[in-house]
Design an enzyme around this catalytic site. Sequence first.
Site, mmCIF file in Angstrom:
data_model
loop_
_atom_site.group_PDB
_atom_site.id
_atom_site.type_symbol
_atom_site.label_atom_id
_atom_site.label_comp_id
_atom_site.label_asym_id
_atom_site.label_seq_id
_atom_site.Cartn_x
_atom_site.Cartn_y
_atom_site.Cartn_z
ATOM 1 N N THR A 1 44.979 47.102 -92.285
ATOM 2 C CA THR A 1 43.960 48.122 -92.419
ATOM 3 C C THR A 1 43.142 48.228 -91.123
ATOM 4 O O THR A 1 43.102 47.288 -90.341
ATOM 5 C CB THR A 1 43.040 47.689 -93.575
ATOM 6 N N ARG B 1 49.886 53.018 -106.078
ATOM 7 C CA ARG B 1 49.219 51.734 -105.829
ATOM 8 C C ARG B 1 47.970 51.941 -104.982
ATOM 9 O O ARG B 1 47.995 52.627 -103.969
ATOM 10 C CB ARG B 1 50.171 50.772 -105.124
ATOM 11 N N VAL B 2 46.868 51.353 -105.404
ATOM 12 C CA VAL B 2 45.619 51.382 -104.647
ATOM 13 C C VAL B 2 45.220 49.940 -104.365
ATOM 14 O O VAL B 2 45.178 49.114 -105.280
ATOM 15 C CB VAL B 2 44.501 52.102 -105.419
ATOM 16 N N THR C 1 40.452 43.256 -93.857
ATOM 17 C CA THR C 1 41.852 43.620 -93.661
ATOM 18 C C THR C 1 42.707 42.447 -94.120
ATOM 19 O O THR C 1 42.262 41.298 -94.076
ATOM 20 C CB THR C 1 42.152 43.950 -92.186
ATOM 21 N N GLY C 2 43.914 42.731 -94.573
ATOM 22 C CA GLY C 2 44.789 41.660 -95.030
ATOM 23 C C GLY C 2 45.508 42.029 -96.308
ATOM 24 O O GLY C 2 45.704 43.209 -96.609
ATOM 25 N N HIS C 3 45.893 41.018 -97.085
ATOM 26 C CA HIS C 3 46.606 41.253 -98.337
ATOM 27 C C HIS C 3 45.636 41.787 -99.378
ATOM 28 O O HIS C 3 44.749 41.077 -99.857
ATOM 29 C CB HIS C 3 47.263 39.964 -98.834
ATOM 30 N N GLY C 4 45.810 43.067 -99.731
ATOM 31 C CA GLY C 4 44.830 43.761 -100.552
ATOM 32 C C GLY C 4 44.561 43.140 -101.897
ATOM 33 O O GLY C 4 43.408 43.027 -102.331
#
EC number: 3.4.19.5
Length: 309
Positions: free
Chosen positions: A166, A194-195, A217-220
């Site tokens: 992100t 997917r959100v 930012t990273g693994h949502g």
Amino acid sequence: MKPVIVVHGGAGKIVEELDATYRAGVKRAVLKGYDVLSQGGSALTAVEEAVIVLEDEQIFNAGHGSVLNEKGDIEMDAIIMDGKNLDSGAVSAIRNIANPIKLARLVMEKTDHMLLTCEGATLFAKAQGIPEVPNESLVTERSRKRWMKNLKENSNPVADQIGLGTVGAVAIDCEGNVACATSTGGLTNKMVGRVGDTACIGSGGYADNNVGAVSTTGHGESIMKVILARLILHHMEQGKSPEEAADAGLNYMKSRVGGIGGVIIVNSSGDWTAKFSTNQMSWAAVKDDQLHIGIYHGENNVTPLEKAL
């Protein structure tokens, strides 16, 4: 109050041949945002303008350059938040919009809501005069190749997500107001609809004049589980510095749910940090007429602003 702005281009693993491109992108973004602040503009406008630059850069997973979902289409999320009054606007799973962060701000300022999604967000964009663009115009060859690769049997979309973070920005202006903005194309080959964390207040970002502002930012899904942005501000409320709070939040996310990522933070005093638990994260900051840029752990290249322009 001296203005400060920090931007990031996503946490992950950045291949060496793209190193200079990432650095140039975050540099352009942070200088754009700082130009707003140096002329007395608001933190809110500064983070929006910085993220617009990142959305327009093909190298980043936001706007033009967003990754593709399992059907080969682009669906994007974005959030913006004003620390002065805790107002926020977000959009999720939107298509055909070049700069989702612009639409997120309009949601905040022109509606009584905080999040619009999919078709509703598209209808709102039309009503506000935001031009539609063909989704194909936002697709890069890099994203298309990655999507096709992950359609193959025995592919690993999660591993291929490396380096596709992100983008975001945080800032404090001369009046002491803070703001954050975050934008993303999400996970590569994700399910339609997917959100992730970006559009979720407290996860993708949070801003409060009493404490500071964070963009993540990273693994949502991991970020959502621990509500990372708000968790970090909670640590700051307890007296931790931005750097200490970032470490505490990222360490908790890794130990509790196995997630990795990165954050940028500015507090109400103008102290800032950029921290990450991934291999790399491209970031840039401007404070006291000094430009800071880094990608690797422990890296902080400083240049006088007058030489960077």
